[in-house]
Design a protein around this motif. Sequence first.
Motif, PDB file in Angstrom:
ATOM      1  N   LEU A   1      -5.551   5.791   6.156  1.00  0.00           N
ATOM      2  CA  LEU A   1      -5.130   6.609   5.319  1.00  0.00           C
ATOM      3  C   LEU A   1      -3.669   6.268   4.896  1.00  0.00           C
ATOM      4  N   LEU A   2      -3.823   5.838   3.677  1.00  0.00           N
ATOM      5  CA  LEU A   2      -2.232   5.366   2.894  1.00  0.00           C
ATOM      6  C   LEU A   2      -1.910   6.404   1.941  1.00  0.00           C
ATOM      7  N   VAL A   3      -0.864   7.070   2.401  1.00  0.00           N
ATOM      8  CA  VAL A   3      -0.223   8.083   1.456  1.00  0.00           C
ATOM      9  C   VAL A   3       1.354   7.898   1.829  1.00  0.00           C
TER      10      VAL A   3
ATOM     11  N   GLN B   1       2.919  -3.432   1.928  1.00  0.00           N
ATOM     12  CA  GLN B   1       3.324  -3.536   3.414  1.00  0.00           C
ATOM     13  C   GLN B   1       2.306  -2.621   4.379  1.00  0.00           C
ATOM     14  N   ALA B   2       2.137  -1.331   3.939  1.00  0.00           N
ATOM     15  CA  ALA B   2       1.269  -0.492   4.680  1.00  0.00           C
ATOM     16  C   ALA B   2      -0.033  -0.982   4.752  1.00  0.00           C
ATOM     17  N   ALA B   3      -0.797  -1.419   3.672  1.00  0.00           N
ATOM     18  CA  ALA B   3      -2.050  -2.073   3.604  1.00  0.00           C
ATOM     19  C   ALA B   3      -1.890  -3.166   4.739  1.00  0.00           C
ATOM     20  N   GLN B   4      -1.083  -4.149   4.798  1.00  0.00           N
ATOM     21  CA  GLN B   4      -1.268  -5.148   5.647  1.00  0.00           C
ATOM     22  C   GLN B   4      -1.006  -4.744   6.956  1.00  0.00           C
ATOM     23  N   ARG B   5      -0.354  -3.716   7.471  1.00  0.00           N
ATOM     24  CA  ARG B   5      -0.136  -3.019   8.763  1.00  0.00           C
ATOM     25  C   ARG B   5      -1.775  -2.681   9.201  1.00  0.00           C
ATOM     26  N   ALA B   6      -2.176  -1.790   8.039  1.00  0.00           N
ATOM     27  CA  ALA B   6      -3.530  -1.075   8.358  1.00  0.00           C
ATOM     28  C   ALA B   6      -4.656  -2.274   8.458  1.00  0.00           C
TER      29      ALA B   6
ATOM     30  N   ILE C   1     -10.161   1.797   3.540  1.00  0.00           N
ATOM     31  CA  ILE C   1      -8.823   2.537   3.333  1.00  0.00           C
ATOM     32  C   ILE C   1      -9.051   3.626   2.537  1.00  0.00           C
ATOM     33  N   LEU C   2      -8.299   4.763   2.907  1.00  0.00           N
ATOM     34  CA  LEU C   2      -8.251   5.965   2.235  1.00  0.00           C
ATOM     35  C   LEU C   2      -7.199   6.102   1.490  1.00  0.00           C
ATOM     36  N   GLY C   3      -7.071   6.224   0.150  1.00  0.00           N
ATOM     37  CA  GLY C   3      -5.730   6.062  -0.604  1.00  0.00           C
ATOM     38  C   GLY C   3      -5.659   4.705  -1.124  1.00  0.00           C
ATOM     39  N   PRO C   4      -4.268   4.511  -1.816  1.00  0.00           N
ATOM     40  CA  PRO C   4      -3.002   5.513  -1.882  1.00  0.00           C
ATOM     41  C   PRO C   4      -3.299   6.196  -3.005  1.00  0.00           C
ATOM     42  N   LEU C   5      -2.257   6.964  -3.161  1.00  0.00           N
ATOM     43  CA  LEU C   5      -2.306   7.974  -4.229  1.00  0.00           C
ATOM     44  C   LEU C   5      -1.886   7.733  -5.718  1.00  0.00           C
ATOM     45  N   LEU C   6      -0.986   6.863  -5.824  1.00  0.00           N
ATOM     46  CA  LEU C   6      -0.449   6.352  -7.001  1.00  0.00           C
ATOM     47  C   LEU C   6      -1.163   5.128  -7.557  1.00  0.00           C
TER      48      LEU C   6
ATOM     49  N   VAL D   1     -12.166  -5.238   2.727  1.00  0.00           N
ATOM     50  CA  VAL D   1     -12.139  -3.914   3.216  1.00  0.00           C
ATOM     51  C   VAL D   1     -12.170  -2.990   1.761  1.00  0.00           C
ATOM     52  N   PRO D   2     -13.013  -2.205   1.470  1.00  0.00           N
ATOM     53  CA  PRO D   2     -13.151  -1.455   0.239  1.00  0.00           C
ATOM     54  C   PRO D   2     -11.967  -0.297   0.327  1.00  0.00           C
ATOM     55  N   VAL D   3     -11.366   0.265  -0.946  1.00  0.00           N
ATOM     56  CA  VAL D   3     -10.635   1.214  -1.122  1.00  0.00           C
ATOM     57  C   VAL D   3     -10.858   2.329  -1.641  1.00  0.00           C
TER      58      VAL D   3
END
Length: 399
Positions: free
Chosen positions: A73-75, A117-122, A130-135, A151-153
């Motif tokens: 979850l990327l938020v 960076q958040a996606a790379q960690r995930a 991946i659920l998100g991001p928001l913006l 990996v789908p988003v």
Amino acid sequence: MAEQDTGAQRRNGIRRLSQATLVAGAVVLSGCQTVVPRGAVPRPRPAAGPSQSQQPVFEQGIPKDTARHRVALLVPLSGTNAGVGQSLANATQLALLDSRNESVRITTYDTASGAAQAAQRALADGNQLILGPLLADDVRAVAPIAKQAHVPVVSYSNDTTAAGNGVYLLGYAPAQSIGRVVDYAAAHGVTSFGGLVPNGVYGERASTAFLRAVESAGGRVGSLQTYDRVGGAMTAAIARMAKSAPYQAVLIADGGSAAAAGVPVLRRNGMGGARILGTELWNSEAAIASKTALNGAWFASVSDGLYRQYAAKYRARFGAAPFRLSSLGYDSVLLTIRIMRDWSMGTAFPEDRLHDRGGFSGIDGAFRFGRDNVAERALEVQEIRGGTTVTVSPAPTGF
């Protein structure tokens, strides 16, 4: 199960699974309107932990867990957009608890300090969805990284230009809302329309959607005026619009508060008989029905029937009202669980299932992803009437 990724844990080389998702929140996306909160965002209470047989094995680095699908979850967990992100994450936790699903582990990653960076960690942690991001800007930063990893988003943005190539949008697209309310107005004899739209990306897309919708409905746009969000700008736009009056209906493609401020000006400029039309932005405002200037106005949005039940449950658990947008987080988990029946443990997420033409359902009603990877939603039309909202055209129950 939900957990949160932090830099400190990563530097120590050991991550401890949290029993509740702690996150934060946002605006409806780059180029669109700010979502108005329905209440302060609280700290969630700890959720019940997994049974002894489900405890992950802790090792140096990433914990191994072969009994659950890993979902990221990327938020935004911090910064100015923290409110909606927290509410989204609370909603994903609530969906796992309500469904009693123990086959998905959701880890939350902060996008406030960098979505890429958040996606790379995930992805390094082995997440397959991946659920998100928001913006929208964050979606664009994440998309090529996720695509390379296959990996789908499934994003909460509503900026349709960010969709495609492995990115799916759950956000409420303004074009669909405008098309639905214009069709409803046309079905009730409206043929002459005027429009007021703010300058900016949202306004540009609303203008295009409005012109296409009216043309498709066989109507005519007598005047379409734009304005900056500064004092007196809407009044000047209405004065320009008055030169081409009268109109049977006027679309105000802005938030409910802005629309309510503009209606008296419309009335003073000879457009007293025009029906006011709004967009999906109005559904984000808890006090929209109390704005007496909008009495009799129509707007299209997702249904609030199930949302009210969800909001009550959310308040009971987290101690405050959710952001309206948080239902997207809940529904994204329901979507994941629905597709899990075709997702074998340890394999890639079956992206083709996202294009099920029969669609899916959730708190916000029926939806399905079109060829453009944008969620096509079943919308209802509501009328503001006597301090409340009344559904005058129910949403279809499916496709």
